[in-house]
Design a protein around this motif. Structure first.
Motif, PDB file in Angstrom:
ATOM      1  N   GLN B  40      40.770  49.093  29.201  1.00 53.90           N
ATOM      2  CA  GLN B  40      40.485  47.704  29.595  1.00 53.90           C
ATOM      3  C   GLN B  40      41.246  47.321  30.854  1.00 53.90           C
ATOM      4  O   GLN B  40      40.689  46.728  31.777  1.00 53.90           O
ATOM      5  CB  GLN B  40      40.880  46.750  28.464  1.00 53.90           C
ATOM      6  N   VAL B  41      42.544  47.673  30.859  1.00 57.02           N
ATOM      7  CA  VAL B  41      43.359  47.356  32.032  1.00 57.02           C
ATOM      8  C   VAL B  41      42.728  47.985  33.277  1.00 57.02           C
ATOM      9  O   VAL B  41      42.606  47.346  34.318  1.00 57.02           O
ATOM     10  CB  VAL B  41      44.811  47.855  31.852  1.00 57.02           C
ATOM     11  N   ALA B  42      42.289  49.256  33.132  1.00 58.83           N
ATOM     12  CA  ALA B  42      41.708  49.952  34.281  1.00 58.83           C
ATOM     13  C   ALA B  42      40.452  49.236  34.771  1.00 58.83           C
ATOM     14  O   ALA B  42      40.261  49.060  35.979  1.00 58.83           O
ATOM     15  CB  ALA B  42      41.388  51.397  33.898  1.00 58.83           C
ATOM     16  N   ALA B  43      39.603  48.793  33.824  1.00 57.23           N
ATOM     17  CA  ALA B  43      38.365  48.114  34.215  1.00 57.23           C
ATOM     18  C   ALA B  43      38.667  46.787  34.909  1.00 57.23           C
ATOM     19  O   ALA B  43      38.114  46.480  35.968  1.00 57.23           O
ATOM     20  CB  ALA B  43      37.484  47.886  32.988  1.00 57.23           C
ATOM     21  N   TYR B  44      39.571  46.008  34.305  1.00 59.65           N
ATOM     22  CA  TYR B  44      39.943  44.726  34.909  1.00 59.65           C
ATOM     23  C   TYR B  44      40.594  44.933  36.277  1.00 59.65           C
ATOM     24  O   TYR B  44      40.393  44.149  37.197  1.00 59.65           O
ATOM     25  CB  TYR B  44      40.902  43.954  33.999  1.00 59.65           C
ATOM     26  N   LEU B  45      41.377  46.011  36.364  1.00 61.55           N
ATOM     27  CA  LEU B  45      42.075  46.299  37.613  1.00 61.55           C
ATOM     28  C   LEU B  45      41.078  46.398  38.769  1.00 61.55           C
ATOM     29  O   LEU B  45      41.270  45.796  39.825  1.00 61.55           O
ATOM     30  CB  LEU B  45      42.872  47.600  37.467  1.00 61.55           C
ATOM     31  N   VAL B  46      39.991  47.131  38.539  1.00 60.71           N
ATOM     32  CA  VAL B  46      38.997  47.280  39.601  1.00 60.71           C
ATOM     33  C   VAL B  46      38.369  45.924  39.929  1.00 60.71           C
ATOM     34  O   VAL B  46      38.173  45.576  41.099  1.00 60.71           O
ATOM     35  CB  VAL B  46      37.910  48.293  39.189  1.00 60.71           C
ATOM     36  N   GLY B  47      38.077  45.137  38.889  1.00 59.10           N
ATOM     37  CA  GLY B  47      37.510  43.814  39.110  1.00 59.10           C
ATOM     38  C   GLY B  47      38.446  42.936  39.932  1.00 59.10           C
ATOM     39  O   GLY B  47      38.013  42.219  40.844  1.00 59.10           O
ATOM     40  N   ILE B  48      39.736  42.998  39.611  1.00 56.70           N
ATOM     41  CA  ILE B  48      40.707  42.186  40.339  1.00 56.70           C
ATOM     42  C   ILE B  48      40.815  42.659  41.782  1.00 56.70           C
ATOM     43  O   ILE B  48      40.895  41.852  42.717  1.00 56.70           O
ATOM     44  CB  ILE B  48      42.074  42.218  39.618  1.00 56.70           C
ATOM     45  N   VAL B  49      40.787  43.981  41.983  1.00 60.53           N
ATOM     46  CA  VAL B  49      40.821  44.506  43.357  1.00 60.53           C
ATOM     47  C   VAL B  49      39.649  43.935  44.156  1.00 60.53           C
ATOM     48  O   VAL B  49      39.808  43.529  45.308  1.00 60.53           O
ATOM     49  CB  VAL B  49      40.784  46.050  43.354  1.00 60.53           C
ATOM     50  N   SER B  50      38.475  43.849  43.517  1.00 60.65           N
ATOM     51  CA  SER B  50      37.314  43.333  44.242  1.00 60.65           C
ATOM     52  C   SER B  50      37.534  41.873  44.652  1.00 60.65           C
ATOM     53  O   SER B  50      37.087  41.451  45.721  1.00 60.65           O
ATOM     54  CB  SER B  50      36.045  43.474  43.392  1.00 60.65           C
ATOM     55  N   ILE B  51      38.241  41.114  43.821  1.00 62.01           N
ATOM     56  CA  ILE B  51      38.522  39.718  44.171  1.00 62.01           C
ATOM     57  C   ILE B  51      39.579  39.631  45.261  1.00 62.01           C
ATOM     58  O   ILE B  51      39.475  38.841  46.199  1.00 62.01           O
ATOM     59  CB  ILE B  51      38.971  38.925  42.929  1.00 62.01           C
ATOM     60  N   VAL B  52      40.605  40.489  45.138  1.00 67.26           N
ATOM     61  CA  VAL B  52      41.669  40.482  46.152  1.00 67.26           C
ATOM     62  C   VAL B  52      41.075  40.796  47.533  1.00 67.26           C
ATOM     63  O   VAL B  52      41.429  40.166  48.532  1.00 67.26           O
ATOM     64  CB  VAL B  52      42.778  41.489  45.780  1.00 67.26           C
ATOM     65  N   LEU B  53      40.146  41.765  47.564  1.00 67.54           N
ATOM     66  CA  LEU B  53      39.517  42.110  48.840  1.00 67.54           C
ATOM     67  C   LEU B  53      38.796  40.902  49.429  1.00 67.54           C
ATOM     68  O   LEU B  53      38.947  40.585  50.617  1.00 67.54           O
ATOM     69  CB  LEU B  53      38.513  43.256  48.648  1.00 67.54           C
ATOM     70  N   LEU B  54      38.023  40.228  48.592  1.00 66.86           N
ATOM     71  CA  LEU B  54      37.178  39.147  49.106  1.00 66.86           C
ATOM     72  C   LEU B  54      37.978  37.874  49.367  1.00 66.86           C
ATOM     73  O   LEU B  54      37.865  37.264  50.437  1.00 66.86           O
ATOM     74  CB  LEU B  54      36.050  38.857  48.104  1.00 66.86           C
ATOM     75  N   THR B  55      38.788  37.459  48.401  1.00 67.54           N
ATOM     76  CA  THR B  55      39.504  36.196  48.536  1.00 67.54           C
ATOM     77  C   THR B  55      40.816  36.373  49.291  1.00 67.54           C
ATOM     78  O   THR B  55      41.134  35.596  50.187  1.00 67.54           O
ATOM     79  CB  THR B  55      39.769  35.584  47.146  1.00 67.54           C
ATOM     80  N   GLY B  56      41.567  37.400  48.917  1.00 71.12           N
ATOM     81  CA  GLY B  56      42.876  37.589  49.537  1.00 71.12           C
ATOM     82  C   GLY B  56      42.779  38.054  50.980  1.00 71.12           C
ATOM     83  O   GLY B  56      43.497  37.564  51.842  1.00 71.12           O
ATOM     84  N   PHE B  57      41.892  38.997  51.243  1.00 67.56           N
ATOM     85  CA  PHE B  57      41.841  39.550  52.602  1.00 67.56           C
ATOM     86  C   PHE B  57      40.820  38.842  53.474  1.00 67.56           C
ATOM     87  O   PHE B  57      41.103  38.506  54.616  1.00 67.56           O
ATOM     88  CB  PHE B  57      41.570  41.059  52.539  1.00 67.56           C
ATOM     89  N   SER B  58      39.617  38.611  52.929  1.00 68.68           N
ATOM     90  CA  SER B  58      38.600  37.990  53.764  1.00 68.68           C
ATOM     91  C   SER B  58      38.633  36.465  53.672  1.00 68.68           C
ATOM     92  O   SER B  58      37.985  35.777  54.452  1.00 68.68           O
ATOM     93  CB  SER B  58      37.217  38.530  53.368  1.00 68.68           C
ATOM     94  N   GLY B  59      39.407  35.937  52.721  1.00 70.28           N
ATOM     95  CA  GLY B  59      39.582  34.491  52.640  1.00 70.28           C
ATOM     96  C   GLY B  59      38.402  33.741  52.058  1.00 70.28           C
ATOM     97  O   GLY B  59      38.301  32.530  52.204  1.00 70.28           O
ATOM     98  N   GLN B  60      37.484  34.464  51.392  1.00 65.97           N
ATOM     99  CA  GLN B  60      36.337  33.783  50.803  1.00 65.97           C
ATOM    100  C   GLN B  60      36.534  33.692  49.295  1.00 65.97           C
ATOM    101  O   GLN B  60      36.654  34.714  48.621  1.00 65.97           O
ATOM    102  CB  GLN B  60      35.054  34.553  51.105  1.00 65.97           C
ATOM    103  N   ILE B  61      36.551  32.485  48.770  1.00 66.20           N
ATOM    104  CA  ILE B  61      36.787  32.347  47.340  1.00 66.20           C
ATOM    105  C   ILE B  61      35.534  32.733  46.569  1.00 66.20           C
ATOM    106  O   ILE B  61      34.427  32.494  47.010  1.00 66.20           O
ATOM    107  CB  ILE B  61      37.215  30.916  46.970  1.00 66.20           C
ATOM    108  N   THR B  62      35.746  33.383  45.432  1.00 61.95           N
ATOM    109  CA  THR B  62      34.610  33.719  44.587  1.00 61.95           C
ATOM    110  C   THR B  62      34.909  33.353  43.145  1.00 61.95           C
ATOM    111  O   THR B  62      35.923  33.756  42.600  1.00 61.95           O
ATOM    112  CB  THR B  62      34.252  35.218  44.685  1.00 61.95           C
ATOM    113  N   LEU B  63      34.045  32.564  42.560  1.00 61.42           N
ATOM    114  CA  LEU B  63      34.170  32.235  41.148  1.00 61.42           C
ATOM    115  C   LEU B  63      33.152  33.031  40.355  1.00 61.42           C
ATOM    116  O   LEU B  63      33.018  32.858  39.157  1.00 61.42           O
ATOM    117  CB  LEU B  63      33.942  30.741  40.914  1.00 61.42           C
ATOM    118  N   GLY B  64      32.387  33.888  41.038  1.00 61.24           N
ATOM    119  CA  GLY B  64      31.267  34.536  40.374  1.00 61.24           C
ATOM    120  C   GLY B  64      31.324  36.045  40.378  1.00 61.24           C
ATOM    121  O   GLY B  64      30.299  36.716  40.392  1.00 61.24           O
ATOM    122  N   GLN B  65      32.530  36.610  40.356  1.00 63.02           N
ATOM    123  CA  GLN B  65      32.616  38.064  40.422  1.00 63.02           C
ATOM    124  C   GLN B  65      31.972  38.724  39.209  1.00 63.02           C
ATOM    125  O   GLN B  65      31.440  39.821  39.313  1.00 63.02           O
ATOM    126  CB  GLN B  65      34.089  38.486  40.556  1.00 63.02           C
TER     127      GLN B  65
END
Lengths: 297, 330
Positions: B40-65
């Motif tokens: 589970q941690v591994a699966a969530y980890l990838v999901g969180i990475v996808s958010i960090v890329l979009l929101t943290g690096f590109s600055g676009q907030i996503t509530l719909g990952q």
């Protein structure tokens, strides 16, 4: 006749979207925060109403208590959370993101607390009126006494708000504080207090919307998520800065979705709303009625 | 930025292989349920990475990952069901399908900012489960089964299904993290950060902000697709009820708590969102079911709110700043 029926059926749900749009716009104008927690606030107020209804067995008392609960929760949220977040959220990376996320956190807390107190099951909410379609000259139309009550209540609530906004000094202060907070502060008005009042007003509108929609959607901690999305869409249609635009946007959305549901089927309802939201955001981000050059972020 | 020495790609891959071997060995010393939680941690980890890329690096907030995860999962489940493709291939298909979808959404959503983008992605998250219900091939409320089965050949008897699941999810997560770290320290990651910091300045420096934002959406969705297929592997099922709004919120919470502007924070975030409910399950064994169901959500949401109020960049960033306070102002 069929088309007219479909149009009529959309009016009362559209009126409820209008209320949510009204609540979102009121808050957005004064604080520049889209209150995603509104879904939680409205559900909480509705649960308060339901508890009163169960204890006292009086629909009207429950309605008033739900609105009051909405007002109190709205003011509470502004004073305890929003004020703090808006002040702190200045860091470049999170300035636009922070309020949104804070509102989500708040929504999560609301939904959890509601689950703890009232449980997670969908519960029915009673009505004071028949939900059978009214018969006119032998033809039953898809518009019940309850729909009429919803429509009239929303019209009354909006009229009172319009009077307050246009005819009282309090309304003038609220409008002034929304568009020129600095100037308003200079003219001796406590903008922060006015802002709290705006959140309280919005909370009350949310509570009313919750009680009006709950007989249809039932009430559960997250049963108003979709209502929030439709309310947001309605607000965007009208332009996030225009209260009257949001109200009209809600009615238009309600009627439009009712036509789509009537002719294409229920599974297309949400997709229509979503496409509409995206198209309007791309083509006319200031909304149909919003002022030209309204703020985009 | 803060770190002067960045390890090279080769060193990162060596480190990743080392971590993979370590996990492989470690998974033999832990009980089955913990192994499942590791997956589970591994699966969530990838999901969180996808958010960090979009929101943290590109600055676009996503509530719909969660919606992008759903796209990946459903594509994977469909190719298994309709064409009988091998499971390993479905992971690639999930990534590609989600990335394509992200590109389409990104072309429109990339032009939105702040609350408008938040609202649009929120609508997306609310709508995808409803949409999945409406399309007959997607199996309605029951969804589609997605079973990664047993370890191949002679290992099928010795390796338990949970261990096999964990190995696959962990491998996906490790590959995802290595790619994400490389991406963000490459020119692409710098472009994203530049656009996030100041769009006009970035454009002056020769970056096409619109293109950069759409690209971020595409890449992030690809990661989300991988997260989705890992997540579905842990559940064994792809259904609308798996991709609710709360999943999107949970991942965003993990991203914020771990630190939205660092890939490395994602691991911490993933641990937090898996561990907190577990702790409550243990504590509230005698307490009512309601407490065990809702209290973790309240605590996680409260943490999210506190984190945003006190340390908008995430706790890890706040600690980092605290450590370097002597070097700079405030």
């Amino acid at each position: 006749m069929n088309l007219i029926n479909t149009l009529i059926a959309g009016v009362s749900i559209g009126a409820i979207y209008s209320l949510i749009a009204f609540a979102l716009i009121l808050v957005w104008r004064s604080t520049r925060v889209v209150n995603f927690a509104q879904a939680g606030q409205a559900a909480f107020s509705t649960y308060v109403g339901l508890s009163i209804e169960k204890a006292a067995g009086n629909y009207w008392l429950a309605l008033i208590c739900a609105i009051l609960a909405g007002v109190i929760v709205g003011a509470f949220v502004e004073v305890v959370v929003v004020r703090f977040i808006v002040k702190r959220a200045t860091s470049a990376a999170t300035a636009t993101v922070a309020p949104v996320i804070a509102m989500l956190g708040l929504l999560g807390i609301f939904q959890g607390v509601m689950g703890l107190i009232w449980g997670g099951e969908y519960q029915p909410y009673p009505t004071a009126f028949s939900r059978e379609g009214i018969s006119i000259a032998g033809n039953q139309i898809p518009f019940s006494q309850f729909d009429l009550f919803v429509l009239l209540t929303v019209v009354v609530a909006m009229s009172i708000s319009a009077l307050v906004f246009q005819r009282t000094s309090l309304g003038l202060s609220m409008r002034a504080a929304a568009f020129a907070p600095e100037v308003t502060r200079l003219s001796g008005i406590r903008v922060s207090r006015i802002r709290t009042l705006g959140w309280a007003f919005a909370g009350g509108a949310g509570g009313l919307a919750g009680v009006l929609v709950a007989p249809t959607t039932f009430i559960a901690p997250n049963s108003f998520d979709l209502l929030l999305v439709f309310g947001f869409t309605a607000a965007v249609i009208g332009g996030l800065d225009s209260l009257i635009g949001g109200v009209l946007g809600g009615l238009a959305l309600g009627i439009g979705l009712s036509v789509v549901t009537g002719y294409l089927g229920g599974s297309y309802t949400f997709m229509t709303a979503f496409v509409l939201l995206i198209v309007i955001l791309l083509v006319r981000p200031q909304g149909i009625l919003g002022a030209r050059g309204a703020r985009r972020a | 930025m803060h770190v002067v020495h960045k390890p090279s790609t080769g060193k990162r891959i060596t480190l990743a292989i080392f971590v993979a071997l370590l996990l492989l060995v470690a998974s033999n010393f832990v009980d089955e349920y913990r192994i499942f939680q590791g997956a589970q941690v591994a699966a969530y980890l990838v999901g969180i990475v996808s958010i960090v890329l979009l929101t943290g690096f590109s600055g676009q907030i996503t509530l719909g990952q969660g919606a992008f995860m759903a796209v990946g999962s459903y594509s994977a489940a469909i190719v298994v069901q309709e064409f009988g493709l091998p499971i390993w291939l479905t992971f690639f298909i999930a990534v590609i399908a989600a990335a394509l979808f992200g590109a389409i959404i990104g072309i429109s959503a990339g032009r939105l900012t702040g609350p408008y983008l938040a609202g649009a992605t929120l609508a997306f998250a609310v709508g995808i489960p409803a949409l999945a219900n409406a399309i007959p091939i997607l199996g309605g409320e029951q969804g589609l089964s997605f079973d990664i089965g047993y370890a191949p050949g002679k290992y099928a008897d010795t390796v338990s299904p949970y261990k096999w699941l964990f190995w696959i999810c962990a491998l996906c997560a490790i590959i995802a993290v290595v790619i994400a770290v490389n991406l963000t320290s490459s020119g692409m990651g710098r472009e994203w950060r530049a656009v996030r910091a100041h769009e006009t300045a970035a454009a002056l420096a020769g970056i096409n902000p619109a293109r950069s934002k759409v690209l971020a959406f595409t890449v992030s969705s690809g990661f989300a697709g991988l997260a989705g297929v890992s997540f579905s592997a842990t559940v064994g099922l792809v259904s609308p009820s798996g991709f609710t709004l709360s999943l999107s919120f949970l991942l965003l919470t993990g991203a914020i708590l771990g630190g939205i502007s660092h890939i490395s924070g994602a691991l911490g975030g993933a641990f937090i969102i898996v561990i907190i409910p577990t702790i409550f399950e243990m504590w509230t064994e005698e307490a009512s079911l309601g407490v065990a169901t809702y209290l973790p959500g309240i605590i996680v949401s409260a943490l999210l709110l506190l984190s945003i109020a006190l340390a908008p960049e995430g706790p890890s960033e706040a600690l980092h700043k605290l450590r370097h306070r002597s070097h700079r102002k405030g």
